[in-house]
Design a protein around this motif. Structure first.
Motif, PDB file in Angstrom:
ATOM      1  N   TYR A  64      39.307 -62.405  31.053  1.00  0.00           N
ATOM      2  CA  TYR A  64      39.405 -63.315  29.906  1.00  0.00           C
ATOM      3  C   TYR A  64      38.250 -63.179  28.914  1.00  0.00           C
ATOM      4  CZ  TYR A  64      42.792 -65.736  32.872  1.00  0.00           C
ATOM      5  OH  TYR A  64      43.856 -66.048  33.669  1.00  0.00           O
ATOM      6  N   ARG A  65      37.169 -62.581  29.333  1.00  0.00           N
ATOM      7  CA  ARG A  65      35.972 -62.555  28.485  1.00  0.00           C
ATOM      8  C   ARG A  65      36.191 -61.924  27.118  1.00  0.00           C
ATOM      9  NH1 ARG A  65      31.706 -60.941  33.302  1.00  0.00           N
ATOM     10  NH2 ARG A  65      32.262 -62.704  34.623  1.00  0.00           N
ATOM     11  N   PRO A  66      36.850 -60.765  27.021  1.00  0.00           N
ATOM     12  CA  PRO A  66      37.046 -60.181  25.684  1.00  0.00           C
ATOM     13  C   PRO A  66      37.931 -61.051  24.780  1.00  0.00           C
ATOM     14  CG  PRO A  66      37.525 -58.564  27.402  1.00  0.00           C
ATOM     15  CD  PRO A  66      37.341 -59.885  28.071  1.00  0.00           C
ATOM     16  N   LEU A  67      38.872 -61.781  25.372  1.00  0.00           N
ATOM     17  CA  LEU A  67      39.748 -62.652  24.585  1.00  0.00           C
ATOM     18  C   LEU A  67      39.018 -63.912  24.124  1.00  0.00           C
ATOM     19  CD1 LEU A  67      42.920 -62.377  26.832  1.00  0.00           C
ATOM     20  CD2 LEU A  67      42.543 -61.275  24.624  1.00  0.00           C
ATOM     21  N   LEU A  68      38.161 -64.436  24.978  1.00  0.00           N
ATOM     22  CA  LEU A  68      37.402 -65.642  24.624  1.00  0.00           C
ATOM     23  C   LEU A  68      36.350 -65.347  23.568  1.00  0.00           C
ATOM     24  CD1 LEU A  68      36.640 -67.680  27.861  1.00  0.00           C
ATOM     25  CD2 LEU A  68      37.706 -68.510  25.772  1.00  0.00           C
ATOM     26  N   CYS A  69      35.729 -64.202  23.676  1.00  0.00           N
ATOM     27  CA  CYS A  69      34.626 -63.852  22.780  1.00  0.00           C
ATOM     28  C   CYS A  69      34.840 -62.465  22.192  1.00  0.00           C
ATOM     29  CB  CYS A  69      33.301 -63.914  23.530  1.00  0.00           C
ATOM     30  SG  CYS A  69      32.928 -65.533  24.185  1.00  0.00           S
ATOM     31  N   ALA A  77      29.840 -64.725  21.224  1.00  0.00           N
ATOM     32  CA  ALA A  77      29.856 -65.472  22.476  1.00  0.00           C
ATOM     33  C   ALA A  77      29.993 -66.981  22.278  1.00  0.00           C
ATOM     34  CB  ALA A  77      28.596 -65.160  23.275  1.00  0.00           C
ATOM     35  N   GLN A  78      30.305 -67.438  21.076  1.00  0.00           N
ATOM     36  CA  GLN A  78      30.414 -68.873  20.798  1.00  0.00           C
ATOM     37  C   GLN A  78      31.753 -69.428  21.271  1.00  0.00           C
ATOM     38  OE1 GLN A  78      26.982 -69.449  20.129  1.00  0.00           O
ATOM     39  NE2 GLN A  78      28.029 -71.162  19.205  1.00  0.00           N
ATOM     40  N   LEU A  79      31.673 -70.537  21.974  1.00  0.00           N
ATOM     41  CA  LEU A  79      32.833 -71.265  22.472  1.00  0.00           C
ATOM     42  C   LEU A  79      32.610 -72.742  22.182  1.00  0.00           C
ATOM     43  CD1 LEU A  79      32.914 -69.584  25.987  1.00  0.00           C
ATOM     44  CD2 LEU A  79      34.396 -69.021  24.071  1.00  0.00           C
ATOM     45  N   VAL A  80      33.673 -73.520  22.270  1.00  0.00           N
ATOM     46  CA  VAL A  80      33.554 -74.977  22.148  1.00  0.00           C
ATOM     47  C   VAL A  80      34.252 -75.597  23.343  1.00  0.00           C
ATOM     48  CG1 VAL A  80      34.143 -77.018  20.792  1.00  0.00           C
ATOM     49  CG2 VAL A  80      33.406 -74.930  19.639  1.00  0.00           C
ATOM     50  N   CYS A 133      40.151 -83.705  32.376  1.00  0.00           N
ATOM     51  CA  CYS A 133      39.718 -82.316  32.437  1.00  0.00           C
ATOM     52  C   CYS A 133      39.037 -81.974  31.124  1.00  0.00           C
ATOM     53  CB  CYS A 133      40.902 -81.375  32.697  1.00  0.00           C
ATOM     54  SG  CYS A 133      42.079 -81.216  31.345  1.00  0.00           S
ATOM     55  N   LEU A 134      38.498 -80.771  31.052  1.00  0.00           N
ATOM     56  CA  LEU A 134      37.851 -80.292  29.832  1.00  0.00           C
ATOM     57  C   LEU A 134      38.716 -79.229  29.181  1.00  0.00           C
ATOM     58  CD1 LEU A 134      34.171 -79.890  31.112  1.00  0.00           C
ATOM     59  CD2 LEU A 134      35.274 -81.892  30.082  1.00  0.00           C
ATOM     60  N   LEU A 135      38.499 -79.023  27.897  1.00  0.00           N
ATOM     61  CA  LEU A 135      39.184 -77.981  27.138  1.00  0.00           C
ATOM     62  C   LEU A 135      38.138 -77.002  26.627  1.00  0.00           C
ATOM     63  CD1 LEU A 135      41.546 -80.295  25.064  1.00  0.00           C
ATOM     64  CD2 LEU A 135      42.051 -79.116  27.223  1.00  0.00           C
ATOM     65  N   LEU A 136      38.371 -75.720  26.851  1.00  0.00           N
ATOM     66  CA  LEU A 136      37.453 -74.662  26.441  1.00  0.00           C
ATOM     67  C   LEU A 136      38.171 -73.778  25.422  1.00  0.00           C
ATOM     68  CD1 LEU A 136      34.689 -73.208  26.900  1.00  0.00           C
ATOM     69  CD2 LEU A 136      35.898 -71.807  28.602  1.00  0.00           C
ATOM     70  N   TYR A 137      37.631 -73.738  24.198  1.00  0.00           N
ATOM     71  CA  TYR A 137      38.243 -73.006  23.097  1.00  0.00           C
ATOM     72  C   TYR A 137      37.376 -71.837  22.647  1.00  0.00           C
ATOM     73  CZ  TYR A 137      41.288 -77.031  21.980  1.00  0.00           C
ATOM     74  OH  TYR A 137      42.228 -78.032  22.008  1.00  0.00           O
ATOM     75  N   LYS A 153      43.704 -71.905  24.646  1.00  0.00           N
ATOM     76  CA  LYS A 153      42.512 -72.537  25.230  1.00  0.00           C
ATOM     77  C   LYS A 153      42.644 -72.529  26.748  1.00  0.00           C
ATOM     78  CE  LYS A 153      44.621 -77.103  24.822  1.00  0.00           C
ATOM     79  NZ  LYS A 153      45.812 -76.684  24.070  1.00  0.00           N
ATOM     80  N   PHE A 154      41.580 -72.968  27.410  1.00  0.00           N
ATOM     81  CA  PHE A 154      41.603 -73.177  28.855  1.00  0.00           C
ATOM     82  C   PHE A 154      41.388 -74.654  29.151  1.00  0.00           C
ATOM     83  CE2 PHE A 154      40.395 -68.680  29.030  1.00  0.00           C
ATOM     84  CZ  PHE A 154      41.252 -68.235  30.019  1.00  0.00           C
ATOM     85  N   GLU A 155      41.995 -75.116  30.229  1.00  0.00           N
ATOM     86  CA  GLU A 155      41.645 -76.401  30.810  1.00  0.00           C
ATOM     87  C   GLU A 155      40.709 -76.111  31.982  1.00  0.00           C
ATOM     88  OE1 GLU A 155      45.782 -78.862  30.031  1.00  0.00           O
ATOM     89  OE2 GLU A 155      45.466 -77.937  31.988  1.00  0.00           O
TER      90      GLU A 155
END
Length: 152
Positions: A22-27, A32-35, A44-48, A116-118
């Motif tokens: 997932y790393r290349p898709l996330l960043c 490397a910035q995410l929210v 739960c949390l949401l990671l965008y 996004k991810f939960e």
């Protein structure tokens, strides 16, 4: 697009390691910035990825500051939103207030949700799965035709 569920661990410093696939898709492009923020409907949390989060912010900007429900949504999503960075090892530090909100302990689930991810505690994820099975029970659907569209 993010799909699938991965069992991951929260380390003693409050970091998670994102699975390599997932790393290349996330960043993309070494950004490397995410929210990370809270889910207003589940514990739960949401990671965008940062670019996806900007789209969420544009939508939030259209909500009213005078309507209590819309203001509450903005307050929660934006108030908890934290910019985080993925380090070279693929780790992301989850801020303490967010870990507390989602009752995160050592064993977590990272669940793909297209853009996004939960991030769930393992216990809350197991409960969510049970609740989801109950909700998808064919007897609870008023439009069985729609349900059959998704049957495999």
């Amino acid at each position: 697009m993010f799909r699938g569920a991965s069992s991951i661990a929260l380390d003693a410093k409050g970091r998670i390691a994102i699975p390599k696939r997932y790393r290349p898709l996330l960043c993309p492009e070494d950004d490397a910035q995410l929210v990370v923020t809270v889910d207003i409907q589940s514990q739960c949390l949401l990671l965008y990825p940062f670019q996806e989060w900007l789209q969420v912010e544009r939508k939030l900007a259209t909500l009213s500051d005078t309507q209590p429900a819309e203001r509450a949504i903005k307050r929660l999503l934006l108030g908890y939103a934290s910019e985080v960075e993925m380090d070279r090892m693929g780790r992301v530090l989850l801020p303490s207030p967010l870990r507390q909100y989602a009752a995160l302990d050592k064993q977590l689930m990272l669940v793909g949700q297209l853009n996004k991810f939960e991030i769930w505690s393992d216990a809350n994820w197991q409960q969510q799965i049970a609740d989801s099975h109950a909700a998808v029970d064919a007897n609870s659907f008023t439009d069985n035709q729609r349900l059959q569209e998704f049957a495999l």
